[in-house]
Structures are given as C-alpha cells and as structure tokens.
Design a protein around this motif. Structure first.
Motif, mmCIF file in Angstrom:
data_model
loop_
_atom_site.group_PDB
_atom_site.id
_atom_site.type_symbol
_atom_site.label_atom_id
_atom_site.label_comp_id
_atom_site.label_asym_id
_atom_site.label_seq_id
_atom_site.Cartn_x
_atom_site.Cartn_y
_atom_site.Cartn_z
ATOM 1 N N ASP A 1 -1.307 -8.936 17.510
ATOM 2 C CA ASP A 1 -1.771 -9.141 16.139
ATOM 3 C C ASP A 1 -2.124 -7.808 15.484
ATOM 4 O OD1 ASP A 1 -2.667 -10.710 13.855
ATOM 5 O OD2 ASP A 1 -4.695 -10.141 14.474
ATOM 6 N N THR A 2 -2.752 -6.932 16.235
ATOM 7 C CA THR A 2 -3.128 -5.618 15.704
ATOM 8 C C THR A 2 -1.892 -4.831 15.297
ATOM 9 O OG1 THR A 2 -5.123 -5.574 17.066
ATOM 10 C CG2 THR A 2 -4.331 -3.459 16.238
ATOM 11 N N ILE A 3 -0.876 -4.805 16.154
ATOM 12 C CA ILE A 3 0.354 -4.063 15.853
ATOM 13 C C ILE A 3 1.093 -4.690 14.672
ATOM 14 C CG2 ILE A 3 2.631 -3.411 16.766
ATOM 15 C CD1 ILE A 3 0.222 -1.743 17.803
ATOM 16 N N GLU A 4 1.199 -6.015 14.650
ATOM 17 C CA GLU A 4 1.856 -6.675 13.512
ATOM 18 C C GLU A 4 1.151 -6.339 12.210
ATOM 19 O OE1 GLU A 4 1.875 -10.839 14.441
ATOM 20 O OE2 GLU A 4 3.821 -10.715 15.449
ATOM 21 N N ASP A 5 -0.168 -6.417 12.206
ATOM 22 C CA ASP A 5 -0.920 -6.108 10.992
ATOM 23 C C ASP A 5 -0.696 -4.660 10.568
ATOM 24 O OD1 ASP A 5 -1.839 -8.686 11.028
ATOM 25 O OD2 ASP A 5 -3.894 -8.185 11.605
ATOM 26 N N LEU A 6 -0.719 -3.737 11.520
ATOM 27 C CA LEU A 6 -0.490 -2.317 11.187
ATOM 28 C C LEU A 6 0.916 -2.083 10.642
ATOM 29 C CD1 LEU A 6 -2.297 -0.278 13.975
ATOM 30 C CD2 LEU A 6 -2.692 -0.146 11.520
ATOM 31 N N ILE A 7 1.895 -2.805 11.172
ATOM 32 C CA ILE A 7 3.269 -2.667 10.665
ATOM 33 C C ILE A 7 3.317 -3.030 9.183
ATOM 34 C CG2 ILE A 7 5.568 -3.744 10.737
ATOM 35 C CD1 ILE A 7 5.212 -3.855 13.816
ATOM 36 N N PHE A 8 2.707 -4.153 8.821
ATOM 37 C CA PHE A 8 2.789 -4.592 7.429
ATOM 38 C C PHE A 8 1.851 -3.812 6.517
ATOM 39 C CE2 PHE A 8 4.793 -8.071 9.695
ATOM 40 C CZ PHE A 8 5.985 -8.124 8.984
ATOM 41 N N GLU A 9 0.731 -3.362 7.029
ATOM 42 C CA GLU A 9 -0.152 -2.501 6.231
ATOM 43 C C GLU A 9 0.542 -1.166 5.960
ATOM 44 O OE1 GLU A 9 -4.112 -4.591 8.112
ATOM 45 O OE2 GLU A 9 -3.333 -2.761 9.001
ATOM 46 N N SER A 10 1.222 -0.639 6.973
ATOM 47 C CA SER A 10 1.995 0.593 6.781
ATOM 48 C C SER A 10 3.167 0.341 5.841
ATOM 49 C CB SER A 10 2.517 1.104 8.122
ATOM 50 O OG SER A 10 1.460 1.385 8.988
ATOM 51 N N GLY A 11 3.736 -0.849 5.935
ATOM 52 C CA GLY A 11 4.840 -1.200 5.045
ATOM 53 C C GLY A 11 4.451 -1.136 3.581
ATOM 54 N N GLY A 12 3.235 -1.568 3.263
ATOM 55 C CA GLY A 12 2.768 -1.480 1.876
ATOM 56 C C GLY A 12 2.678 -0.041 1.395
ATOM 57 N N ILE A 13 2.248 0.848 2.284
ATOM 58 C CA ILE A 13 2.188 2.279 1.942
ATOM 59 C C ILE A 13 3.596 2.829 1.766
ATOM 60 C CG2 ILE A 13 1.501 4.569 2.770
ATOM 61 C CD1 ILE A 13 -0.760 3.080 4.355
ATOM 62 N N LEU A 14 4.500 2.459 2.665
ATOM 63 C CA LEU A 14 5.877 2.949 2.578
ATOM 64 C C LEU A 14 6.590 2.404 1.344
ATOM 65 C CD1 LEU A 14 6.855 2.718 6.342
ATOM 66 C CD2 LEU A 14 6.378 4.784 5.010
ATOM 67 N N ILE A 15 6.297 1.171 0.952
ATOM 68 C CA ILE A 15 6.869 0.636 -0.287
ATOM 69 C C ILE A 15 6.400 1.463 -1.473
ATOM 70 C CG2 ILE A 15 6.829 -1.348 -1.873
ATOM 71 C CD1 ILE A 15 6.784 -3.139 0.648
ATOM 72 N N PHE A 16 5.138 1.886 -1.456
ATOM 73 C CA PHE A 16 4.641 2.750 -2.523
ATOM 74 C C PHE A 16 5.409 4.071 -2.540
ATOM 75 C CE2 PHE A 16 1.992 6.383 -3.614
ATOM 76 C CZ PHE A 16 1.734 6.094 -4.941
ATOM 77 N N ILE A 17 5.685 4.631 -1.367
ATOM 78 C CA ILE A 17 6.364 5.931 -1.281
ATOM 79 C C ILE A 17 7.808 5.836 -1.766
ATOM 80 C CG2 ILE A 17 7.200 7.678 0.353
ATOM 81 C CD1 ILE A 17 4.580 7.179 1.940
ATOM 82 N N ASN A 18 8.547 4.809 -1.306
ATOM 83 C CA ASN A 18 9.940 4.636 -1.712
ATOM 84 C C ASN A 18 10.307 3.159 -1.628
ATOM 85 O OD1 ASN A 18 12.719 4.604 -2.055
ATOM 86 N ND2 ASN A 18 13.056 6.454 -0.849
ATOM 87 N N TRP A 19 10.142 2.460 -2.714
ATOM 88 C CA TRP A 19 10.334 1.018 -2.705
ATOM 89 C C TRP A 19 11.786 0.626 -2.528
ATOM 90 C CZ3 TRP A 19 13.253 -1.609 -6.262
ATOM 91 C CH2 TRP A 19 13.603 -0.907 -7.425
ATOM 92 N N VAL A 20 12.721 1.487 -2.936
ATOM 93 C CA VAL A 20 14.146 1.159 -2.839
ATOM 94 C C VAL A 20 14.563 0.960 -1.378
ATOM 95 C CG1 VAL A 20 16.487 2.029 -3.258
ATOM 96 C CG2 VAL A 20 14.701 2.353 -4.980
ATOM 97 N N ILE A 21 14.029 1.764 -0.494
ATOM 98 C CA ILE A 21 14.357 1.651 0.926
ATOM 99 C C ILE A 21 13.433 0.672 1.637
ATOM 100 C CG2 ILE A 21 14.375 2.898 3.132
ATOM 101 C CD1 ILE A 21 15.207 5.397 1.518
ATOM 102 N N PHE A 22 12.133 0.812 1.414
ATOM 103 C CA PHE A 22 11.170 0.111 2.260
ATOM 104 C C PHE A 22 10.851 -1.315 1.833
ATOM 105 C CE2 PHE A 22 10.324 4.580 3.308
ATOM 106 C CZ PHE A 22 10.597 4.491 4.664
ATOM 107 N N LEU A 23 11.083 -1.690 0.603
ATOM 108 C CA LEU A 23 10.876 -3.093 0.221
ATOM 109 C C LEU A 23 11.888 -4.005 0.920
ATOM 110 C CD1 LEU A 23 9.292 -5.207 -1.314
ATOM 111 C CD2 LEU A 23 10.748 -4.758 -3.301
ATOM 112 N N PRO A 24 13.195 -3.697 0.848
ATOM 113 C CA PRO A 24 14.142 -4.554 1.586
ATOM 114 C C PRO A 24 13.909 -4.511 3.103
ATOM 115 C CG PRO A 24 15.313 -3.175 0.013
ATOM 116 C CD PRO A 24 13.890 -2.717 0.023
ATOM 117 N N LEU A 25 13.558 -3.349 3.631
ATOM 118 C CA LEU A 25 13.286 -3.235 5.061
ATOM 119 C C LEU A 25 12.073 -4.077 5.454
ATOM 120 C CD1 LEU A 25 14.076 -1.913 7.737
ATOM 121 C CD2 LEU A 25 12.560 -0.016 7.134
ATOM 122 N N SER A 26 11.042 -4.057 4.641
ATOM 123 C CA SER A 26 9.847 -4.865 4.916
ATOM 124 C C SER A 26 10.161 -6.353 4.874
ATOM 125 C CB SER A 26 8.744 -4.548 3.905
ATOM 126 O OG SER A 26 8.305 -3.227 4.056
#
Length: 112
Positions: free
Chosen positions: A75-100
């Motif tokens: 659960d901790t790792i899954e949560d960190l993946i998606f919390e990091s995903g939100g940061i990565l979407i902010f950095i480059n949404w074109v790549i990381f939104l579809p990946l998320s």
C-alpha cells in the motif's frame, strides 16, 4: 469533533482497500489529483523545481508515517507511485498523464 478534524482523521488512517476495487481506484486518483494540485499551488509560490522536490519530500515523510501505522509495504509503494505521478504530471503532463492512466488501469486489473 468538527468536520475538519474528522476529515483529517479519516485521511490519516491507512487503508489498502483490499476487497474494494472502486475504493482503491478513487483513492489512487485522489493521490494523483491532490499531488498535482499541491505541486501546482506551491509552484506559484516558490517555483516549479522547489515545489516538486518539496511535495515529493512531503509524500515520502507522510508514507513513512503511514507504513509505521499499518505495516503494509504494498500500500505504501502504491500510494507513493501515484503521489509521485501527480508531481510528474505537473512536470510534463503530455508524457506522464497517459502513463499514469496506464499504470492505474494495469494495477486495477490486478486487483479485480
């Protein structure tokens, strides 16, 4: 107890939604969304790089505390993946939104 105190208590309680795929999905979408919004807001105050690093550090500290409560590494790792995903979407949404979305879909299939 007022509404805000109850809400904070609810969010502070670890939950892996083991037998609830819909609850898990909404929880992870919430992690993505909250992380994105926090990073966006903080970037307006201190800049993109510092906001991303700060929110990332905040999530790591938060999840260490959650792990201490629940002792649920997955659960901790899954949560960190998606919390990091939100940061990565902010950095480059074109790549990381579809990946998320892809990661979210694949992990949801695993839970079904």
């Amino acid at each position: 107890m007022n509404f805000i105190t109850k809400l904070i208590a609810l969010f502070s309680e670890p939950n892996d939604f083991k037998d609830n795929p819909y609850g898990w999905l909404t929880n992870q979408v919430g992690h993505l969304s909250l992380s994105f919004v926090l990073t966006l807001y903080l970037s307006l105050l201190i800049g993109d790089l510092y906001a991303s690093i700060s929110i990332g550090a905040l999530w790591i500290i938060w999840e260490i505390n959650q792990y201490r409560k629940a002792k649920n590494f997955t659960d901790t790792i899954e949560d960190l993946i998606f919390e990091s995903g939100g940061i990565l979407i902010f950095i480059n949404w074109v790549i990381f939104l579809p990946l998320s979305i892809l990661v979210l879909f694949l992990l949801l299939i695993r839970r079904l």
